[in-house]
Scaffold this active site. Structure first.
Site, PDB file in Angstrom:
ATOM      1  N   GLN A   1     -26.570  -1.007  20.221  1.00 28.83           N
ATOM      2  CA  GLN A   1     -27.944  -0.543  20.400  1.00 28.83           C
ATOM      3  C   GLN A   1     -28.645  -1.312  21.520  1.00 28.83           C
ATOM      4  O   GLN A   1     -29.352  -0.716  22.349  1.00 28.83           O
ATOM      5  CB  GLN A   1     -28.723  -0.703  19.092  1.00 28.83           C
ATOM      6  CG  GLN A   1     -30.045   0.060  19.041  1.00 28.83           C
ATOM      7  CD  GLN A   1     -29.822   1.561  18.976  1.00 28.83           C
ATOM      8  OE1 GLN A   1     -28.707   2.030  18.741  1.00 28.83           O
ATOM      9  NE2 GLN A   1     -30.871   2.315  19.225  1.00 28.83           N
TER      10      GLN A   1
ATOM     11  N   THR B   1       0.810  -1.220   0.000  1.00 31.20           N
ATOM     12  CA  THR B   1       0.000   0.000   0.000  1.00 31.20           C
ATOM     13  C   THR B   1       0.847   1.276   0.000  1.00 31.20           C
ATOM     14  O   THR B   1       1.829   1.392   0.739  1.00 31.20           O
ATOM     15  CB  THR B   1      -0.932   0.005   1.219  1.00 31.20           C
ATOM     16  OG1 THR B   1      -1.766  -1.154   1.174  1.00 31.20           O
ATOM     17  CG2 THR B   1      -1.808   1.240   1.237  1.00 31.20           C
TER      18      THR B   1
ATOM     19  N   GLY C   1      -3.590   1.917  -2.997  1.00 30.34           N
ATOM     20  CA  GLY C   1      -4.106   1.127  -1.893  1.00 30.34           C
ATOM     21  C   GLY C   1      -4.801  -0.099  -2.432  1.00 30.34           C
ATOM     22  O   GLY C   1      -4.197  -1.149  -2.672  1.00 30.34           O
TER      23      GLY C   1
ATOM     24  N   GLU D   1      -7.589  -5.193   2.570  1.00 32.08           N
ATOM     25  CA  GLU D   1      -7.714  -6.305   1.629  1.00 32.08           C
ATOM     26  C   GLU D   1      -8.700  -5.960   0.508  1.00 32.08           C
ATOM     27  O   GLU D   1      -9.365  -6.811  -0.063  1.00 32.08           O
ATOM     28  CB  GLU D   1      -8.156  -7.586   2.353  1.00 32.08           C
ATOM     29  CG  GLU D   1      -7.156  -8.705   2.269  1.00 32.08           C
ATOM     30  CD  GLU D   1      -6.002  -8.486   3.256  1.00 32.08           C
ATOM     31  OE1 GLU D   1      -5.834  -7.363   3.731  1.00 32.08           O
ATOM     32  OE2 GLU D   1      -5.265  -9.445   3.533  1.00 32.08           O
TER      33      GLU D   1
END
Length: 390
Positions: free
Chosen positions: A340, A126, A131, A367
């Site tokens: 939540q 990267t 990327g 990935e």
């Protein structure tokens, strides 16, 4: 080393499950707070053989199939992903660079050290402008007498601060965009001109270290080219093959984390009372639990199905992308529901679901982002449709 039979593999799963749930889970809060994996956990991981579970048996690993690896990684996903990150690159994208593209001499020299945990490897692909699309990388490899000179910089490189060997992707000459000009090079830590920046401060996945890697005229010999002379220009294809395996690996990790989040959710719903009743008795809470349970079930089935097809060689592209896309998005939704159900408690530091909520966010990025997976999936589906229509 003999082939692992079903009984041995089931024992490995039990051992890993016990290690994760009895040793790593209790240490999670401390790992998150200190941004560090304790040395005793690193030693246990090496002792169990986790540094080499996907590496070939002839080089000291266990040589697990993708289907078996997926089941093992689901167990590892039950705890902080920083633990898996210790040895994930050795088994995954870095180890597969050598498995898929290395010469026999390179495999014999490096893979046993990686499988034992003696060495930690980093996958240095990267960059700022490369990327999810490796074709855009700018790090260059200039020919010099007896070898190459590497110049460029890499970002967000996992395990860079502790790596012993870097798998560096670089482009020959100054030409841009031509994927056939990309190669992979083996660069030991400490090589003059190679520097690793401070570890990154991240939102989550504390304990899993990433950093920038800079290469300023790093000189390496000819034999550092992965694959030897025949490996020149094959770096892009190697990266794509490694990432396909890595996507299934990450998908399985997401399923394991989702199962942990579901366990945290149901346990809390049964224990927490509102108006004198466990909130698990409220139908709206049950709806959130039902959605998460269904998605965990679907994610597990998808990953295992894709892993079997990968092993058979019938699908090494569409299945991994579908599994990674669905599972990484799924675990984010399960994490959100977990917070939540916990209510205000789920927003507090020190609570497992708050930590896992932060950890889960990265899975949709590395990935190959979810958007990259969408492109891969659509292209493969359209290609199949065109072929069917001929």
């Amino acid at each position: 080393m003999t082939a692992m039979d079903d009984g041995d593999f089931e024992e490995m799963l039990r051992t890993t499950r016990q290690l994760v749930r009895e040793q790593v889970v209790p240490a999670e809060a401390g790992i998150d707070e200190t941004d560090r994996i304790p040395d005793d956990l690193k030693a246990l991981a090496a002792q169990v053989g986790l540094y080499g579970f996907a590496l070939p048996e002839e080089y000291g690993g266990f040589g697990l199939s993708m289907a078996r690896e997926a089941r093992l990684v689901m167990e590892l996903g039950y705890t902080t992903p920083a633990f898996r990150s210790l040895f994930g690159t050795n088994n995954g994208i870095a180890g597969h660079v050598l498995m898929l593209g290395g010469t026999e001499a390179q495999k014999k020299e490096y893979l046993p050290r990686m499988a034992s945990g003696e060495w930690t490897a980093s996958f240095a692909l990267t960059e700022d402008e490369a990327g999810s699309d490796p074709a855009g990388l700018r790090t260059t490899a200039q020919r010099i007498p007896g070898g190459y000179s590497l110049t460029g910089s890499k970002r967000f490189i996992t395990n860079a601060p502790v790596a012993d060997i870097f798998m560096v992707f670089a482009r020959h000459g100054d030409e841009e965009r031509a994927t056939r000009d990309i190669s992979v090079f083996l660069v030991p830590a400490g090589t003059p001109g190679l520097t690793v920046g401070p570890k990154d401060a991240k939102m989550g996945q504390h304990g899993a270290w990433t950093a920038e890697v800079r290469l300023d005229g790093v000189e390496i010999p000819d034999h550092a080219l992965v694959g030897g002379p025949e490996g020149k220009g094959r770096g892009y294809l190697t990266a794509m093959a490694c990432l396909a395996h890595g996507r299934l690996h990450i998908a399985a990790l997401c399923v394991g984390m989702a199962e942990r989040l579901l366990d945290e959710t149901t346990a809390y719903a049964l224990a927490r009372k509102q108006s004198g009743r466990p909130i698990a008795e409220f139908q709206l809470i049950q709806g959130l639990i039902a959605d998460s349970q269904t998605e965990v079930y679907a994610g597990r089935a998808l990953v295992l199905n894709a892993a079997e097809a990968y092993d058979q060689g019938t699908d090494t592209r569409l299945g991994p992308s579908c599994a990674k896309y669905f599972a990484s998005e799924m675990v984010g939704r399960v994490a959100d529901r977990a917070v939540q159900v916990h209510g205000g408690t789920g927003y507090m530091r020190g609570v497992a679901v708050e930590r896992l909520y932060r950890d889960a966010r990265l899975f949709r990025i590395y990935e190959g982002t979810s958007q990259v997976q969408q492109v891969v999936i659509a292209k493969q589906a359209l290609k199949t449709a065109r072929e069917r229509g001929r």
